[in-house]
Design a protein around this motif. Structure first.
Motif, PDB file in Angstrom:
ATOM      1  N   SER A 157       0.825  -1.209   0.000  1.00 20.26           N
ATOM      2  CA  SER A 157       0.000   0.000   0.000  1.00 20.26           C
ATOM      3  C   SER A 157       0.858   1.257   0.000  1.00 20.26           C
ATOM      4  CB  SER A 157      -0.916   0.030   1.225  1.00 20.26           C
ATOM      5  OG  SER A 157      -1.877  -0.993   1.162  1.00 20.26           O
ATOM      6  N   ILE A 158       0.484   2.222  -0.826  1.00 22.54           N
ATOM      7  CA  ILE A 158       1.102   3.536  -0.839  1.00 22.54           C
ATOM      8  C   ILE A 158       0.041   4.541  -1.295  1.00 22.54           C
ATOM      9  CG2 ILE A 158       2.013   3.262  -3.196  1.00 22.54           C
ATOM     10  CD1 ILE A 158       4.449   4.964  -2.289  1.00 22.54           C
ATOM     11  N   ASP A 159      -0.049   5.647  -0.602  1.00 16.45           N
ATOM     12  CA  ASP A 159      -1.028   6.682  -0.911  1.00 16.45           C
ATOM     13  C   ASP A 159      -2.459   6.116  -0.902  1.00 16.45           C
ATOM     14  OD1 ASP A 159      -1.803   9.281  -1.475  1.00 16.45           O
ATOM     15  OD2 ASP A 159      -1.672   9.012  -3.654  1.00 16.45           O
ATOM     16  N   GLY A 160      -2.719   5.160   0.007  1.00 19.90           N
ATOM     17  CA  GLY A 160      -4.060   4.615   0.155  1.00 19.90           C
ATOM     18  C   GLY A 160      -4.465   3.605  -0.894  1.00 19.90           C
ATOM     19  N   ARG A 161      -3.514   3.199  -1.767  1.00 15.60           N
ATOM     20  CA  ARG A 161      -3.827   2.238  -2.822  1.00 15.60           C
ATOM     21  C   ARG A 161      -2.823   1.106  -2.815  1.00 15.60           C
ATOM     22  NH1 ARG A 161      -3.643   5.971  -7.960  1.00 15.60           N
ATOM     23  NH2 ARG A 161      -1.899   6.772  -6.747  1.00 15.60           N
ATOM     24  N   LYS A 162      -3.257  -0.065  -3.276  1.00 18.64           N
ATOM     25  CA  LYS A 162      -2.349  -1.197  -3.417  1.00 18.64           C
ATOM     26  C   LYS A 162      -1.673  -1.130  -4.782  1.00 18.64           C
ATOM     27  CE  LYS A 162      -4.953  -4.274  -0.360  1.00 18.64           C
ATOM     28  NZ  LYS A 162      -5.762  -5.516  -0.258  1.00 18.64           N
ATOM     29  N   GLN A 163      -0.347  -1.157  -4.759  1.00 27.50           N
ATOM     30  CA  GLN A 163       0.449  -1.085  -5.976  1.00 27.50           C
ATOM     31  C   GLN A 163       1.485  -2.204  -5.961  1.00 27.50           C
ATOM     32  OE1 GLN A 163      -0.095   1.014  -8.390  1.00 27.50           O
ATOM     33  NE2 GLN A 163      -1.261   2.693  -7.475  1.00 27.50           N
ATOM     34  N   THR A 164       1.947  -2.599  -7.143  1.00 20.75           N
ATOM     35  CA  THR A 164       3.064  -3.531  -7.174  1.00 20.75           C
ATOM     36  C   THR A 164       4.263  -2.868  -6.501  1.00 20.75           C
ATOM     37  OG1 THR A 164       3.883  -2.726  -9.305  1.00 20.75           O
ATOM     38  CG2 THR A 164       2.275  -4.542  -9.343  1.00 20.75           C
ATOM     39  N   VAL A 165       5.182  -3.675  -5.992  1.00 24.89           N
ATOM     40  CA  VAL A 165       6.358  -3.119  -5.320  1.00 24.89           C
ATOM     41  C   VAL A 165       7.102  -2.164  -6.235  1.00 24.89           C
ATOM     42  CG1 VAL A 165       8.645  -3.705  -4.417  1.00 24.89           C
ATOM     43  CG2 VAL A 165       6.643  -5.000  -3.674  1.00 24.89           C
ATOM     44  N   ALA A 166       7.272  -2.544  -7.501  1.00 21.67           N
ATOM     45  CA  ALA A 166       7.991  -1.676  -8.448  1.00 21.67           C
ATOM     46  C   ALA A 166       7.277  -0.343  -8.622  1.00 21.67           C
ATOM     47  CB  ALA A 166       8.152  -2.370  -9.797  1.00 21.67           C
ATOM     48  N   ASN A 167       5.954  -0.364  -8.745  1.00 15.27           N
ATOM     49  CA  ASN A 167       5.195   0.884  -8.877  1.00 15.27           C
ATOM     50  C   ASN A 167       5.283   1.716  -7.608  1.00 15.27           C
ATOM     51  OD1 ASN A 167       4.395   0.454 -11.495  1.00 15.27           O
ATOM     52  ND2 ASN A 167       2.386  -0.376 -10.967  1.00 15.27           N
ATOM     53  N   ALA A 168       5.236   1.051  -6.456  1.00 17.76           N
ATOM     54  CA  ALA A 168       5.343   1.775  -5.182  1.00 17.76           C
ATOM     55  C   ALA A 168       6.699   2.462  -5.075  1.00 17.76           C
ATOM     56  CB  ALA A 168       5.140   0.815  -4.015  1.00 17.76           C
ATOM     57  N   ILE A 169       7.758   1.771  -5.480  1.00 21.19           N
ATOM     58  CA  ILE A 169       9.094   2.380  -5.487  1.00 21.19           C
ATOM     59  C   ILE A 169       9.104   3.593  -6.410  1.00 21.19           C
ATOM     60  CG2 ILE A 169      11.502   2.045  -6.180  1.00 21.19           C
ATOM     61  CD1 ILE A 169      11.162  -0.925  -5.319  1.00 21.19           C
ATOM     62  N   SER A 170       8.490   3.445  -7.578  1.00 20.29           N
ATOM     63  CA  SER A 170       8.450   4.540  -8.554  1.00 20.29           C
ATOM     64  C   SER A 170       7.707   5.757  -7.995  1.00 20.29           C
ATOM     65  CB  SER A 170       7.785   4.060  -9.847  1.00 20.29           C
ATOM     66  OG  SER A 170       7.758   5.087 -10.815  1.00 20.29           O
ATOM     67  N   PHE A 171       6.536   5.546  -7.384  1.00 22.65           N
ATOM     68  CA  PHE A 171       5.772   6.655  -6.807  1.00 22.65           C
ATOM     69  C   PHE A 171       6.536   7.301  -5.652  1.00 22.65           C
ATOM     70  CE2 PHE A 171       1.734   4.276  -8.232  1.00 22.65           C
ATOM     71  CZ  PHE A 171       1.764   4.919  -9.453  1.00 22.65           C
ATOM     72  N   TYR A 172       7.152   6.469  -4.842  1.00 22.98           N
ATOM     73  CA  TYR A 172       7.943   6.957  -3.706  1.00 22.98           C
ATOM     74  C   TYR A 172       9.085   7.837  -4.192  1.00 22.98           C
ATOM     75  CZ  TYR A 172      10.891   6.480   0.542  1.00 22.98           C
ATOM     76  OH  TYR A 172      11.676   6.698   1.652  1.00 22.98           O
ATOM     77  N   LEU A 173       9.804   7.359  -5.210  1.00 22.46           N
ATOM     78  CA  LEU A 173      10.911   8.139  -5.772  1.00 22.46           C
ATOM     79  C   LEU A 173      10.417   9.455  -6.372  1.00 22.46           C
ATOM     80  CD1 LEU A 173      13.040   5.353  -7.505  1.00 22.46           C
ATOM     81  CD2 LEU A 173      13.857   6.928  -5.742  1.00 22.46           C
TER      82      LEU A 173
END
Length: 299
Positions: free
Chosen positions: A257-273
Protein backbone atom coordinates in the motif's frame (compact mmCIF):
# COMPACT_ATOMS: atom_id res chain seq x y z
CA UNK A 1 9.14 -1.86 -17.18
CA UNK A 2 8.15 -5.52 -17.39
CA UNK A 3 6.34 -7.52 -14.74
CA UNK A 4 7.98 -10.96 -14.71
CA UNK A 5 10.64 -12.04 -12.24
CA UNK A 6 12.96 -14.65 -13.78
CA UNK A 7 15.28 -16.80 -11.66
CA UNK A 8 17.92 -18.76 -13.60
CA UNK A 9 19.38 -21.61 -11.55
CA UNK A 10 20.24 -24.23 -14.20
CA UNK A 11 21.37 -22.91 -17.55
CA UNK A 12 24.35 -23.29 -19.87
CA UNK A 13 23.81 -20.33 -22.21
CA UNK A 14 21.74 -17.15 -22.17
CA UNK A 15 21.44 -15.52 -25.57
CA UNK A 16 19.41 -12.94 -27.48
CA UNK A 17 16.92 -14.21 -30.03
CA UNK A 18 14.59 -11.71 -31.73
CA UNK A 19 14.16 -9.51 -28.63
CA UNK A 20 13.70 -12.62 -26.50
CA UNK A 21 15.83 -14.08 -23.74
CA UNK A 22 16.82 -17.52 -25.01
CA UNK A 23 17.60 -19.91 -22.17
CA UNK A 24 19.52 -23.02 -23.23
CA UNK A 25 19.76 -26.06 -20.94
CA UNK A 26 21.36 -29.03 -22.70
CA UNK A 27 19.02 -29.69 -25.64
CA UNK A 28 16.09 -27.71 -24.28
CA UNK A 29 15.43 -24.01 -24.94
CA UNK A 30 13.04 -21.45 -23.51
CA UNK A 31 12.15 -18.07 -25.01
CA UNK A 32 11.01 -15.19 -22.79
CA UNK A 33 10.14 -11.74 -24.23
CA UNK A 34 12.62 -9.29 -22.71
CA UNK A 35 9.93 -6.59 -22.61
CA UNK A 36 8.06 -8.78 -20.09
CA UNK A 37 10.99 -9.05 -17.65
CA UNK A 38 11.26 -6.83 -14.60
CA UNK A 39 14.00 -8.70 -12.73
CA UNK A 40 16.43 -11.32 -14.06
CA UNK A 41 18.49 -13.19 -11.43
CA UNK A 42 21.27 -15.42 -12.76
CA UNK A 43 22.22 -17.82 -9.99
CA UNK A 44 24.48 -20.19 -11.89
CA UNK A 45 28.20 -19.54 -11.78
CA UNK A 46 28.75 -21.50 -15.01
CA UNK A 47 26.19 -19.71 -17.19
CA UNK A 48 27.39 -17.88 -20.29
CA UNK A 49 25.81 -14.56 -21.37
CA UNK A 50 26.11 -13.09 -24.84
CA UNK A 51 27.02 -9.44 -25.35
CA UNK A 52 23.96 -8.76 -27.58
CA UNK A 53 21.74 -10.07 -24.76
CA UNK A 54 23.42 -7.83 -22.18
CA UNK A 55 22.91 -4.78 -24.39
CA UNK A 56 19.25 -5.62 -25.03
CA UNK A 57 18.61 -6.14 -21.30
CA UNK A 58 19.95 -2.63 -20.64
CA UNK A 59 17.83 -1.23 -23.52
CA UNK A 60 14.75 -2.48 -21.68
CA UNK A 61 16.17 -1.46 -18.29
CA UNK A 62 15.80 -4.99 -16.95
CA UNK A 63 17.07 -5.27 -13.39
CA UNK A 64 19.74 -7.92 -14.01
CA UNK A 65 21.51 -9.50 -11.04
CA UNK A 66 24.42 -11.94 -11.24
CA UNK A 67 25.11 -14.13 -8.21
CA UNK A 68 28.39 -15.65 -7.06
CA UNK A 69 29.24 -19.19 -5.99
CA UNK A 70 27.69 -18.43 -2.59
CA UNK A 71 24.38 -17.59 -4.35
CA UNK A 72 24.52 -13.99 -3.07
CA UNK A 73 24.16 -11.12 -5.57
CA UNK A 74 27.59 -9.94 -6.75
CA UNK A 75 26.95 -7.70 -9.76
CA UNK A 76 24.23 -5.60 -11.36
CA UNK A 77 23.96 -4.82 -15.07
CA UNK A 78 22.79 -1.23 -15.50
CA UNK A 79 22.52 1.04 -18.56
CA UNK A 80 24.92 3.98 -18.90
CA UNK A 81 22.01 6.26 -19.84
CA UNK A 82 18.59 5.47 -18.48
CA UNK A 83 16.58 8.52 -19.52
CA UNK A 84 16.57 11.33 -22.09
CA UNK A 85 16.93 13.97 -19.34
CA UNK A 86 19.80 12.33 -17.44
CA UNK A 87 22.16 15.31 -17.67
CA UNK A 88 19.50 17.77 -16.50
CA UNK A 89 18.48 15.54 -13.61
CA UNK A 90 22.10 15.05 -12.61
CA UNK A 91 22.55 18.83 -12.42
CA UNK A 92 19.52 19.03 -10.11
CA UNK A 93 20.74 16.12 -8.04
CA UNK A 94 24.12 17.73 -7.43
CA UNK A 95 22.42 20.94 -6.29
CA UNK A 96 19.85 19.45 -3.95
CA UNK A 97 19.41 21.76 -0.97
CA UNK A 98 21.12 20.42 2.16
CA UNK A 99 18.33 21.52 4.47
CA UNK A 100 15.76 19.68 2.37
CA UNK A 101 17.98 16.59 2.28
CA UNK A 102 18.29 16.68 6.07
CA UNK A 103 14.53 17.00 6.49
CA UNK A 104 13.69 14.17 4.08
CA UNK A 105 16.30 11.95 5.73
CA UNK A 106 14.73 12.54 9.16
CA UNK A 107 11.30 11.68 7.74
CA UNK A 108 12.68 8.51 6.10
CA UNK A 109 14.08 7.43 9.47
CA UNK A 110 10.69 8.02 11.08
CA UNK A 111 8.85 6.04 8.41
CA UNK A 112 11.36 3.20 8.59
CA UNK A 113 10.77 2.88 12.34
CA UNK A 114 6.98 3.08 11.84
CA UNK A 115 7.21 0.25 9.31
CA UNK A 116 9.27 -1.76 11.78
CA UNK A 117 6.54 -1.21 14.38
CA UNK A 118 3.98 -2.42 11.85
CA UNK A 119 5.88 -5.70 11.43
CA UNK A 120 6.11 -6.16 15.20
CA UNK A 121 2.35 -5.57 15.49
CA UNK A 122 1.59 -8.02 12.71
CA UNK A 123 3.64 -10.68 14.47
CA UNK A 124 2.15 -9.99 17.94
CA UNK A 125 5.38 -8.84 19.54
CA UNK A 126 5.85 -7.04 22.86
CA UNK A 127 3.74 -3.88 23.11
CA UNK A 128 6.33 -2.25 25.38
CA UNK A 129 8.91 -2.49 22.60
CA UNK A 130 6.45 -0.99 20.12
CA UNK A 131 5.74 1.82 22.59
CA UNK A 132 9.47 2.57 22.92
CA UNK A 133 9.87 2.65 19.15
CA UNK A 134 7.00 5.16 18.93
CA UNK A 135 8.98 7.32 21.35
CA UNK A 136 11.98 7.08 19.03
CA UNK A 137 9.81 8.19 16.09
CA UNK A 138 8.68 11.31 17.93
CA UNK A 139 12.24 12.18 18.99
CA UNK A 140 14.01 11.94 15.61
CA UNK A 141 15.87 15.21 14.94
CA UNK A 142 17.34 16.68 11.77
CA UNK A 143 20.35 14.61 10.74
CA UNK A 144 19.30 11.95 13.29
CA UNK A 145 22.12 13.19 15.52
CA UNK A 146 20.76 11.17 18.45
CA UNK A 147 20.93 7.97 16.35
CA UNK A 148 17.30 7.01 16.78
CA UNK A 149 17.53 4.85 13.65
CA UNK A 150 20.36 2.73 15.09
CA UNK A 151 18.78 2.41 18.53
CA UNK A 152 15.42 1.45 17.03
CA UNK A 153 17.02 -1.13 14.74
CA UNK A 154 18.85 -2.81 17.62
CA UNK A 155 15.68 -3.06 19.71
CA UNK A 156 13.55 -4.12 16.73
CA UNK A 157 15.87 -6.92 15.59
CA UNK A 158 16.21 -8.28 19.12
CA UNK A 159 12.45 -8.36 19.54
CA UNK A 160 11.77 -9.90 16.11
CA UNK A 161 14.59 -12.44 15.84
CA UNK A 162 15.45 -13.06 19.50
CA UNK A 163 17.80 -11.52 22.04
CA UNK A 164 20.74 -13.63 20.81
CA UNK A 165 20.44 -12.24 17.28
CA UNK A 166 23.44 -10.24 16.02
CA UNK A 167 23.24 -8.42 12.69
CA UNK A 168 25.90 -9.46 10.12
CA UNK A 169 26.68 -12.77 11.83
CA UNK A 170 27.02 -15.72 9.46
CA UNK A 171 23.70 -17.47 10.01
CA UNK A 172 20.59 -18.22 8.00
CA UNK A 173 18.64 -15.18 9.25
CA UNK A 174 21.38 -12.77 8.18
CA UNK A 175 21.79 -14.63 4.89
CA UNK A 176 18.10 -14.13 4.17
CA UNK A 177 18.18 -10.47 5.15
CA UNK A 178 21.27 -9.77 3.07
CA UNK A 179 19.84 -11.54 0.02
CA UNK A 180 16.45 -9.87 0.22
CA UNK A 181 17.93 -6.43 0.78
CA UNK A 182 20.26 -6.92 -2.21
CA UNK A 183 17.31 -7.79 -4.46
CA UNK A 184 15.34 -4.72 -3.38
CA UNK A 185 18.44 -2.52 -3.70
CA UNK A 186 19.02 -3.66 -7.27
CA UNK A 187 15.38 -3.06 -8.25
CA UNK A 188 15.47 0.40 -6.68
CA UNK A 189 18.69 1.18 -8.52
CA UNK A 190 17.23 0.18 -11.88
CA UNK A 191 14.21 2.45 -11.31
CA UNK A 192 16.44 5.35 -10.24
CA UNK A 193 18.43 4.97 -13.47
CA UNK A 194 15.25 4.68 -15.54
CA UNK A 195 14.15 8.06 -14.16
CA UNK A 196 17.37 9.71 -15.29
CA UNK A 197 19.12 9.98 -11.92
CA UNK A 198 22.27 8.29 -10.69
CA UNK A 199 22.48 6.09 -7.62
CA UNK A 200 25.92 7.41 -6.57
CA UNK A 201 24.66 10.73 -5.17
CA UNK A 202 22.59 10.13 -2.07
CA UNK A 203 20.48 12.10 0.35
CA UNK A 204 22.16 10.94 3.56
CA UNK A 205 24.53 8.17 2.48
CA UNK A 206 27.77 9.61 1.13
CA UNK A 207 30.20 6.69 0.84
CA UNK A 208 32.93 7.60 -1.65
CA UNK A 209 33.27 4.00 -2.77
CA UNK A 210 29.54 3.28 -2.70
CA UNK A 211 27.94 3.44 -6.14
CA UNK A 212 24.48 3.08 -4.60
CA UNK A 213 24.20 5.83 -1.97
CA UNK A 214 20.78 6.98 -3.17
CA UNK A 215 19.52 3.39 -3.39
CA UNK A 216 20.60 2.88 0.21
CA UNK A 217 18.57 5.94 1.25
CA UNK A 218 15.48 4.75 -0.58
CA UNK A 219 15.57 1.11 0.54
CA UNK A 220 15.21 1.92 4.25
CA UNK A 221 11.40 1.94 4.35
CA UNK A 222 11.25 -1.31 2.33
CA UNK A 223 13.59 -3.37 4.54
CA UNK A 224 10.80 -4.49 6.94
CA UNK A 225 9.16 -6.35 4.04
CA UNK A 226 12.19 -8.63 3.90
CA UNK A 227 12.42 -8.83 7.69
CA UNK A 228 8.85 -10.11 7.89
CA UNK A 229 9.45 -12.84 5.30
CA UNK A 230 12.62 -14.05 7.01
CA UNK A 231 10.92 -14.14 10.43
CA UNK A 232 7.94 -16.14 9.18
CA UNK A 233 9.72 -18.51 6.81
CA UNK A 234 13.35 -19.06 7.80
CA UNK A 235 13.64 -19.06 11.58
CA UNK A 236 13.35 -22.85 11.88
CA UNK A 237 15.71 -23.67 9.01
CA UNK A 238 19.44 -24.26 9.12
CA UNK A 239 20.38 -23.97 5.44
CA UNK A 240 19.65 -21.05 3.10
CA UNK A 241 17.72 -22.95 0.43
CA UNK A 242 16.95 -22.24 -3.21
CA UNK A 243 13.26 -21.94 -2.33
CA UNK A 244 14.14 -19.15 0.14
CA UNK A 245 16.02 -17.26 -2.58
CA UNK A 246 13.18 -17.65 -5.05
CA UNK A 247 10.57 -16.50 -2.55
CA UNK A 248 12.64 -13.48 -1.52
CA UNK A 249 12.90 -12.51 -5.19
CA UNK A 250 9.15 -12.99 -5.62
CA UNK A 251 8.51 -10.44 -2.86
CA UNK A 252 9.22 -7.80 -5.50
CA UNK A 253 6.31 -9.15 -7.51
CA UNK A 254 3.78 -8.59 -4.70
CA UNK A 255 1.65 -5.56 -3.88
CA UNK A 256 1.98 -3.08 -1.02
CA UNK A 257 0.00 0.00 0.00
CA UNK A 258 1.10 3.54 -0.84
CA UNK A 259 -1.03 6.68 -0.91
CA UNK A 260 -4.06 4.62 0.15
CA UNK A 261 -3.83 2.24 -2.82
CA UNK A 262 -2.35 -1.20 -3.42
CA UNK A 263 0.45 -1.09 -5.98
CA UNK A 264 3.06 -3.53 -7.17
CA UNK A 265 6.36 -3.12 -5.32
CA UNK A 266 7.99 -1.68 -8.45
CA UNK A 267 5.20 0.88 -8.88
CA UNK A 268 5.34 1.78 -5.18
CA UNK A 269 9.09 2.38 -5.49
CA UNK A 270 8.45 4.54 -8.55
CA UNK A 271 5.77 6.65 -6.81
CA UNK A 272 7.94 6.96 -3.71
CA UNK A 273 10.91 8.14 -5.77
CA UNK A 274 8.80 10.61 -7.75
CA UNK A 275 7.49 12.21 -4.57
CA UNK A 276 11.00 12.48 -3.09
CA UNK A 277 12.46 13.93 -6.28
CA UNK A 278 9.58 16.39 -6.48
CA UNK A 279 10.29 17.52 -2.92
CA UNK A 280 14.04 17.87 -3.49
CA UNK A 281 13.67 19.58 -6.88
CA UNK A 282 10.96 22.09 -5.97
CA UNK A 283 9.17 23.92 -3.21
CA UNK A 284 6.82 21.01 -2.52
CA UNK A 285 5.80 20.40 1.06
CA UNK A 286 7.43 17.57 3.02
CA UNK A 287 3.99 16.16 3.82
CA UNK A 288 3.43 15.54 0.10
CA UNK A 289 6.08 12.81 0.08
CA UNK A 290 4.46 9.37 -0.19
CA UNK A 291 5.53 6.41 1.94
CA UNK A 292 4.84 2.70 1.43
CA UNK A 293 3.56 0.35 4.10
CA UNK A 294 5.38 -2.98 4.66
CA UNK A 295 2.49 -5.45 4.48
CA UNK A 296 2.52 -7.46 1.25
CA UNK A 297 -0.46 -8.71 -0.78
CA UNK A 298 -0.65 -11.19 -3.63
CA UNK A 299 -1.34 -9.80 -7.09
Amino acid sequence: MGYRVIYIEKCEYLRLYLDNLKVEVKKDTLLIPISDIQILVIDNYQSNLSVPLINKLTDYNVCTIICGVDHLPKSYILPMNGHFSSSGNLAKQICWNQERKDKIHARIVQMKILNQIEILKTNNKDFDVEKKLYEFVSSVVIGDKTNREGLAAKMYFKELFGHDFVRFEEDIVNAGLNYGYAIFRSLITSIIVAKGYIANIGIFHKGKQNMFNLSDDIIEVFRPIVDDYVYNNMMEDIIFKQEHREELIRLTNKKISIDGRKQTVANAISFYLDSIFNYLNSEADLNEVLYPLPIIYDL
